[in-house]
Structure formats: C-alpha cells, structure tokens
Design a protein around this motif. Structure first.
Motif, PDB file in Angstrom:
ATOM      1  N   GLU A 191       6.472  -0.562  -2.137  1.00 53.07           N
ATOM      2  CA  GLU A 191       5.409  -0.051  -1.268  1.00 53.07           C
ATOM      3  C   GLU A 191       5.403   1.477  -1.296  1.00 53.07           C
ATOM      4  OE1 GLU A 191       4.343  -1.733   2.456  1.00 53.07           O
ATOM      5  OE2 GLU A 191       5.546  -3.513   2.116  1.00 53.07           O
ATOM      6  N   THR A 192       4.648   2.008  -2.228  1.00 52.76           N
ATOM      7  CA  THR A 192       4.521   3.455  -2.409  1.00 52.76           C
ATOM      8  C   THR A 192       3.062   3.804  -2.644  1.00 52.76           C
ATOM      9  OG1 THR A 192       4.797   3.309  -4.805  1.00 52.76           O
ATOM     10  CG2 THR A 192       6.807   3.552  -3.499  1.00 52.76           C
ATOM     11  N   ASP A 193       2.760   5.087  -2.606  1.00 55.10           N
ATOM     12  CA  ASP A 193       1.406   5.534  -2.914  1.00 55.10           C
ATOM     13  C   ASP A 193       1.021   5.174  -4.347  1.00 55.10           C
ATOM     14  OD1 ASP A 193       1.244   6.589  -0.379  1.00 55.10           O
ATOM     15  OD2 ASP A 193       1.612   8.663  -0.989  1.00 55.10           O
ATOM     16  N   ARG A 194       2.005   5.185  -5.230  1.00 51.66           N
ATOM     17  CA  ARG A 194       1.752   4.837  -6.624  1.00 51.66           C
ATOM     18  C   ARG A 194       1.257   3.393  -6.740  1.00 51.66           C
ATOM     19  NH1 ARG A 194       0.503   6.001 -11.909  1.00 51.66           N
ATOM     20  NH2 ARG A 194       1.737   4.789 -13.378  1.00 51.66           N
ATOM     21  N   LEU A 195       1.891   2.477  -6.032  1.00 51.07           N
ATOM     22  CA  LEU A 195       1.471   1.080  -6.084  1.00 51.07           C
ATOM     23  C   LEU A 195       0.058   0.925  -5.525  1.00 51.07           C
ATOM     24  CD1 LEU A 195       2.126  -1.894  -6.655  1.00 51.07           C
ATOM     25  CD2 LEU A 195       3.012  -2.056  -4.325  1.00 51.07           C
ATOM     26  N   LYS A 196      -0.213   1.612  -4.428  1.00 51.50           N
ATOM     27  CA  LYS A 196      -1.551   1.523  -3.834  1.00 51.50           C
ATOM     28  C   LYS A 196      -2.620   2.013  -4.808  1.00 51.50           C
ATOM     29  CE  LYS A 196       0.246   2.084   0.854  1.00 51.50           C
ATOM     30  NZ  LYS A 196       0.398   3.018   2.021  1.00 51.50           N
ATOM     31  N   GLY A 197      -2.300   3.084  -5.541  1.00 49.32           N
ATOM     32  CA  GLY A 197      -3.249   3.590  -6.522  1.00 49.32           C
ATOM     33  C   GLY A 197      -3.475   2.614  -7.665  1.00 49.32           C
ATOM     34  N   THR A 198      -2.389   1.990  -8.127  1.00 56.13           N
ATOM     35  CA  THR A 198      -2.500   1.010  -9.207  1.00 56.13           C
ATOM     36  C   THR A 198      -3.306  -0.198  -8.763  1.00 56.13           C
ATOM     37  OG1 THR A 198      -0.356   1.700 -10.106  1.00 56.13           O
ATOM     38  CG2 THR A 198      -1.195  -0.445 -10.802  1.00 56.13           C
ATOM     39  N   ALA A 216      -2.506 -10.960  -3.472  1.00 58.34           N
ATOM     40  CA  ALA A 216      -2.274 -11.777  -4.672  1.00 58.34           C
ATOM     41  C   ALA A 216      -1.060 -11.279  -5.432  1.00 58.34           C
ATOM     42  CB  ALA A 216      -3.515 -11.766  -5.561  1.00 58.34           C
ATOM     43  N   ARG A 217      -0.892  -9.954  -5.491  1.00 60.39           N
ATOM     44  CA  ARG A 217       0.269  -9.382  -6.185  1.00 60.39           C
ATOM     45  C   ARG A 217       1.561  -9.818  -5.505  1.00 60.39           C
ATOM     46  NH1 ARG A 217       0.586  -4.855  -9.489  1.00 60.39           N
ATOM     47  NH2 ARG A 217       2.721  -4.485 -10.158  1.00 60.39           N
ATOM     48  N   LYS A 218       1.589  -9.816  -4.183  1.00 58.82           N
ATOM     49  CA  LYS A 218       2.777 -10.275  -3.455  1.00 58.82           C
ATOM     50  C   LYS A 218       3.115 -11.722  -3.804  1.00 58.82           C
ATOM     51  CE  LYS A 218       2.601  -7.546   0.836  1.00 58.82           C
ATOM     52  NZ  LYS A 218       2.446  -7.654   2.298  1.00 58.82           N
ATOM     53  N   LYS A 219       2.097 -12.568  -3.856  1.00 55.02           N
ATOM     54  CA  LYS A 219       2.323 -13.994  -4.102  1.00 55.02           C
ATOM     55  C   LYS A 219       2.890 -14.257  -5.487  1.00 55.02           C
ATOM     56  CE  LYS A 219      -1.283 -15.548  -0.894  1.00 55.02           C
ATOM     57  NZ  LYS A 219      -2.613 -16.204  -0.767  1.00 55.02           N
ATOM     58  N   ASN A 220       2.645 -13.338  -6.424  1.00 56.31           N
ATOM     59  CA  ASN A 220       3.153 -13.505  -7.786  1.00 56.31           C
ATOM     60  C   ASN A 220       4.597 -13.043  -7.954  1.00 56.31           C
ATOM     61  OD1 ASN A 220       0.825 -14.649  -8.867  1.00 56.31           O
ATOM     62  ND2 ASN A 220      -0.099 -12.660  -9.311  1.00 56.31           N
ATOM     63  N   ILE A 221       5.165 -12.470  -6.897  1.00 51.92           N
ATOM     64  CA  ILE A 221       6.561 -12.035  -6.929  1.00 51.92           C
ATOM     65  C   ILE A 221       7.424 -13.122  -6.303  1.00 51.92           C
ATOM     66  CG2 ILE A 221       8.201 -10.279  -6.120  1.00 51.92           C
ATOM     67  CD1 ILE A 221       5.776  -8.356  -5.905  1.00 51.92           C
ATOM     68  N   GLY A 227       9.068  -4.324  -2.594  1.00 54.08           N
ATOM     69  CA  GLY A 227      10.312  -3.651  -2.243  1.00 54.08           C
ATOM     70  C   GLY A 227      10.041  -2.446  -1.362  1.00 54.08           C
ATOM     71  N   ASN A 228      11.115  -1.904  -0.789  1.00 53.76           N
ATOM     72  CA  ASN A 228      10.967  -0.683   0.006  1.00 53.76           C
ATOM     73  C   ASN A 228      11.864   0.411  -0.574  1.00 53.76           C
ATOM     74  OD1 ASN A 228      13.609  -0.523   1.637  1.00 53.76           O
ATOM     75  ND2 ASN A 228      12.917  -2.612   2.072  1.00 53.76           N
ATOM     76  N   PRO A 229      11.482   1.667  -0.384  1.00 54.73           N
ATOM     77  CA  PRO A 229      12.218   2.774  -0.995  1.00 54.73           C
ATOM     78  C   PRO A 229      13.690   2.846  -0.612  1.00 54.73           C
ATOM     79  CG  PRO A 229      10.054   3.528  -0.328  1.00 54.73           C
ATOM     80  CD  PRO A 229      10.217   2.136   0.232  1.00 54.73           C
TER      81      PRO A 229
END
Length: 263
Positions: A191-198, A216-221, A227-229
């Motif tokens: 959970e970062t700004d990078r993920l949100k941008g992607t 949907a991305r969460k469900k595929n993990i 993860g958290n920083p």
C-alpha cells in the motif's frame, strides 16, 4: 532478536514515505544511524522528525538530505557527509506505466538511469570501504516484476532486470569474503503511492473504475491483502543484520504469495 547492527550507519534512499521510510524506520529501531534521502524537502523533514522521535533522546541520529539521488549532484550532496556507510538501501521511484509503443529513447534512458545506474553508482561509491572495514550490507529495492513481469511496467521490468543481472555478478566477487553482502528485495503489492498510480493506470487501460481494480488485485493475492511498509522494512532490516551474513546475491520476494512459481 538483536540484529547486531546498533551503532552502524545507513544510507536509505527514497525514505520520505512508502517502502523507503519503512526500511529507515526499522533500522532506527535497531539503533542504526540513518541518512535519509528524498527529493521532496517537506515530506523528508516530516519523515526525519518522526524517525527522530522514534529513536528517542539517546537513540541514533537521523540526518535528512533533500536531493535527487538519481543525479550526480544529488549523490554529491549525500557523500558530502562521508562515504563510510555500513548499510546502503537503494531505492528510486519506478518509471511510469504505459504501452511500450509510446516510449522513446529518452524514457528508456531515464528509467535505466534511475533504476539501474543509480544503484550501481551507490554500490561503487561504498562497497570498497565496506570491504576494508569488514562489514557491509547493500539492499536494492527492486520489484516483483523482476520475477513476474507486469505488461504495463515495461520500463521497470527492463531497468530493474538489468540491475539484477549486475548484482548477481558483483555480489559474488571478493567482497563476499570481506563481510559484504548485496541483495535485492522485491516488493509485490504494498500500500504505497506507487501501487495506487499503477492501479490507476490499469483501471484506465481496462475501462474499469479504480475501486474495482483495487479490490480485484487483492483477491488475486493468496494473502488477500496488500503489504504494509513496516513489514517490508522489517525484512530489509534482517537482510542488513549480522545474522544474514551468509546471504548474498539473492532476490528476496515479498508478495503475499502472488508469484506462482516453485523456484
């Protein structure tokens, strides 16, 4: 577990937020002095304040350097403080997502400069000193896309794979016998700004709304979460520990089980 690195000094790049900040925070908690680098002075100063508070009055020092580590001037500003870092965590914002048909030479050079050549320059500037002192830990934050490429992240796939190939060689040179380890830490979906941008880019490409793509991305993990920083930082701190001295040249994947391979 006492990681045995209290009193060491670390350089942590891209440390004003996200995964870089998580690494700096974990190292400070282990008693490591940190020099943190990022481009945004305001966010960096806020991060330094939080880390200093976490360290406490008798804890390690925290020194912020507002600079672009991907430039010669930025690296000069960092090394003006000295070259004697025991730990170096390389990290730079990933290139933008998109279609490879739209990327020109300038886009590729910028990606390679930031995500391949900058870490190599940081390694070159510090690794021999580490070897002479008999201890060194270099951790390159790369990406899970090194093992499982993401089609819209072609710039990242290419540049980070180049760094991975370089590290595979240099980690196994004479520095390995002199107490220096060089490893890559591969984040999946954190959970970062990078993920949100992607995810925003993926949503635009698919025509779906952001929340639909995000869930949907969460469900595929397999872990069913991002993860958290902080937990990423804990892995980084372990790779910097005395206990990890027999691990070098490795690609450590932290992705909640998303990579489907056996090896």
């Amino acid at each position: 577990m006492d990681l045995g690195i209290a009193g060491k000094t670390a350089l942590v790049c891209g440390a004003s937020k996200g995964l870089g900040y998580g690494c700096a925070e974990a190292l400070v908690r282990e008693g490591v002095n940190v020099v943190i680098v990022a481009r945004g002075a305001e966010a960096l100063d806020a991060a330094a304040k939080k880390l200093t508070e976490a360290a406490g009055p008798s804890g390690p020092f925290v020194k912020p350097v507002a600079a672009d580590i991907t430039t010669e001037a930025g690296r000069a500003a960092v090394f003006a403080l000295g070259h004697d870092f025991d730990i170096v965590v390389t990290n730079a914002g990933g290139p933008p997502p998109g279609d490879f048909r739209n990327w020109d030479r300038e886009a590729w050079i910028k990606a390679v400069d930031a995500n391949m050549l900058t870490p190599i320059e940081l390694i070159k500037a510090t690794v021999d000193g580490m070897a002479q002192r008999g201890f060194g830990r270099i951790v390159n934050i790369t990406s899970s896309s090194v093992k499982s490429p993401i089609d819209i992240l072609g710039l990242s796939n290419g540049a980070r794979s180049g760094l991975t190939g370089f590290v595979a060689g240099v980690a196994r040179t004479s520095v390995a016998a002199q107490g220096v380890t060089i490893n890559n830490l591969l984040p999946g979906s954190f959970e970062t700004d990078r993920l949100k941008g992607t995810m925003a880019g993926a949503a635009q490409k698919s025509g779906q709304d952001f929340d639909t793509v995000w869930e949907a991305r969460k469900k595929n993990i397999p872990a069913k979460r991002f993860g958290n920083p902080a937990e990423f930082g804990a892995i980084c701190a372990f790779l910097c520990s005395m206990q990890a001295g027999y691990m070098t040249g490795q690609n450590v994947l932290a992705d909640g089980g998303a990579y489907p391979g056996t090896y």
